[in-house]
Write an enzyme that holds these catalytic residues in place. Structure first.
Site, PDB file in Angstrom:
ATOM      1  N   HIS A  53       0.857  -1.190   0.000  1.00  0.00           N
ATOM      2  CA  HIS A  53       0.000   0.000   0.000  1.00  0.00           C
ATOM      3  C   HIS A  53       0.890   1.236   0.000  1.00  0.00           C
ATOM      4  O   HIS A  53       2.097   1.129   0.271  1.00  0.00           O
ATOM      5  CB  HIS A  53      -0.871   0.020   1.272  1.00  0.00           C
ATOM      6  N   HIS A  59       6.309   6.171  -0.722  1.00  0.00           N
ATOM      7  CA  HIS A  59       6.959   4.883  -1.001  1.00  0.00           C
ATOM      8  C   HIS A  59       6.062   3.726  -0.596  1.00  0.00           C
ATOM      9  O   HIS A  59       5.212   3.867   0.283  1.00  0.00           O
ATOM     10  CB  HIS A  59       8.294   4.806  -0.257  1.00  0.00           C
TER      11      HIS A  59
HETATM   12  P1  2AM Z   1       6.698   2.070   6.266  1.00  0.00           P
HETATM   13  O1  2AM Z   1       6.151   1.054   5.311  1.00  0.00           O
HETATM   14  O2  2AM Z   1       7.699   2.967   5.640  1.00  0.00           O
HETATM   15  O3  2AM Z   1       7.160   1.449   7.566  1.00  0.00           O
HETATM   16  C1  2AM Z   1       1.672   1.055   8.581  1.00  0.00           C
HETATM   17  O4  2AM Z   1       2.634   0.841   9.548  1.00  0.00           O
HETATM   18  C2  2AM Z   1       2.120   2.067   7.578  1.00  0.00           C
HETATM   19  O5  2AM Z   1       2.355   3.337   8.218  1.00  0.00           O
HETATM   20  C3  2AM Z   1       3.388   1.712   6.838  1.00  0.00           C
HETATM   21  O6  2AM Z   1       3.222   2.060   5.484  1.00  0.00           O
HETATM   22  C4  2AM Z   1       4.438   2.566   7.486  1.00  0.00           C
HETATM   23  O7  2AM Z   1       5.463   3.005   6.642  1.00  0.00           O
HETATM   24  C5  2AM Z   1       3.656   3.790   7.885  1.00  0.00           C
HETATM   25  N1  2AM Z   1       4.284   4.522   8.981  1.00  0.00           N
HETATM   26  C6  2AM Z   1       4.694   5.812   8.929  1.00  0.00           C
HETATM   27  N2  2AM Z   1       5.203   6.194  10.092  1.00  0.00           N
HETATM   28  C7  2AM Z   1       5.160   5.119  10.909  1.00  0.00           C
HETATM   29  C8  2AM Z   1       5.555   4.901  12.257  1.00  0.00           C
HETATM   30  N3  2AM Z   1       6.082   5.859  13.022  1.00  0.00           N
HETATM   31  N4  2AM Z   1       5.379   3.655  12.760  1.00  0.00           N
HETATM   32  C9  2AM Z   1       4.847   2.667  11.999  1.00  0.00           C
HETATM   33  N5  2AM Z   1       4.434   2.827  10.728  1.00  0.00           N
HETATM   34  C10 2AM Z   1       4.595   4.046  10.180  1.00  0.00           C
END
Ligand code: 2AM
Length: 172
Positions: free
Chosen positions: A40, A123
């Site tokens: 996603h 991303h």
């Molecule tokens: P990431 O894929 O770069 O980890 C669910 O966790 C979604 O929220 C993921 O797409 C994650 O990005 C994003 N996300 C952004 N900030 C986050 C945080 N502090 N902790 C966990 N997930 C985060």
């Protein structure tokens, strides 16, 4: 409930992302790679929310408006971490995507959410804790039109990271 707001993909886009994930996996010694159903694009990470905050997140989604826009996936890149990296599919910073993310986060902040202050870097995570013999690479762009965003619940069910859409906002 641990919540975030995201763009989910069609089966076609998902399978193309999976091909990238598999290519990355083939070049890796180690990594926790994203499950197909977990691919996603996050717009905003809300963290742990109670019922009142969940309602506020839905209200924020209700008040924004956006036209359908094209989303284009253009490269595979990484965030460097000590020893192992987060690898992702990079999304073109289309003005409409950035505007949507900005108006959504502005609204969430006005609803009382404290959000990450880092500049938005769109991303799609393909793998975490990856140790790969690879360098970021460009791809033939692919993507889809976006006409919907989802409020997502994140939880571990029998040890497995599971994301479930609990509310949606469509283009208008
Ligand atoms: P990431 O894929 O770069 O980890 C669910 O966790 C979604 O929220 C993921 O797409 C994650 O990005 C994003 N996300 C952004 N900030 C986050 C945080 N502090 N902790 C966990 N997930 C985060």
């Amino acid at each position: 409930m641990r919540l975030f707001i995201a763009i989910n993909f069609t089966t076609e886009t998902r399978s193309r992302l999976l091909a990238l994930r598999d290519e990355l996996r083939a070049r890796s010694e180690f990594g926790n790679f994203s499950a197909p159903e977990n691919l996603h694009l996050t717009l905003a990470f809300l963290g742990e929310c109670d019922a009142k905050q969940t309602a506020a997140a839905k209200a924020a989604m209700d008040t924004i408006s956006f036209e359908p826009f094209p989303l284009s996936i253009e490269c595979v890149g990484r965030f460097r971490r000590d020893g192992s990296d987060i690898w992702w599919a990079g999304v073109y910073k289309d003005r409409a995507l950035l505007n949507l993310q900005q108006s959504l986060t502005d609204k969430l902040i006005s609803e009382g959410f404290v959000l990450e202050k880092r500049k938005y870097s769109p991303h799609i995570t393909l793998g975490r804790k990856v140790v790969a013999d690879a360098s970021p690479w460009k791809i033939e762009p692919f993507g889809e039109m976006v006409g919907k965003i989802d409020l997502m619940k994140s939880e571990r069910i029998q040890g497995r990271l599971t994301y479930t859409p609990i509310y949606e906002k469509r283009e208008n």
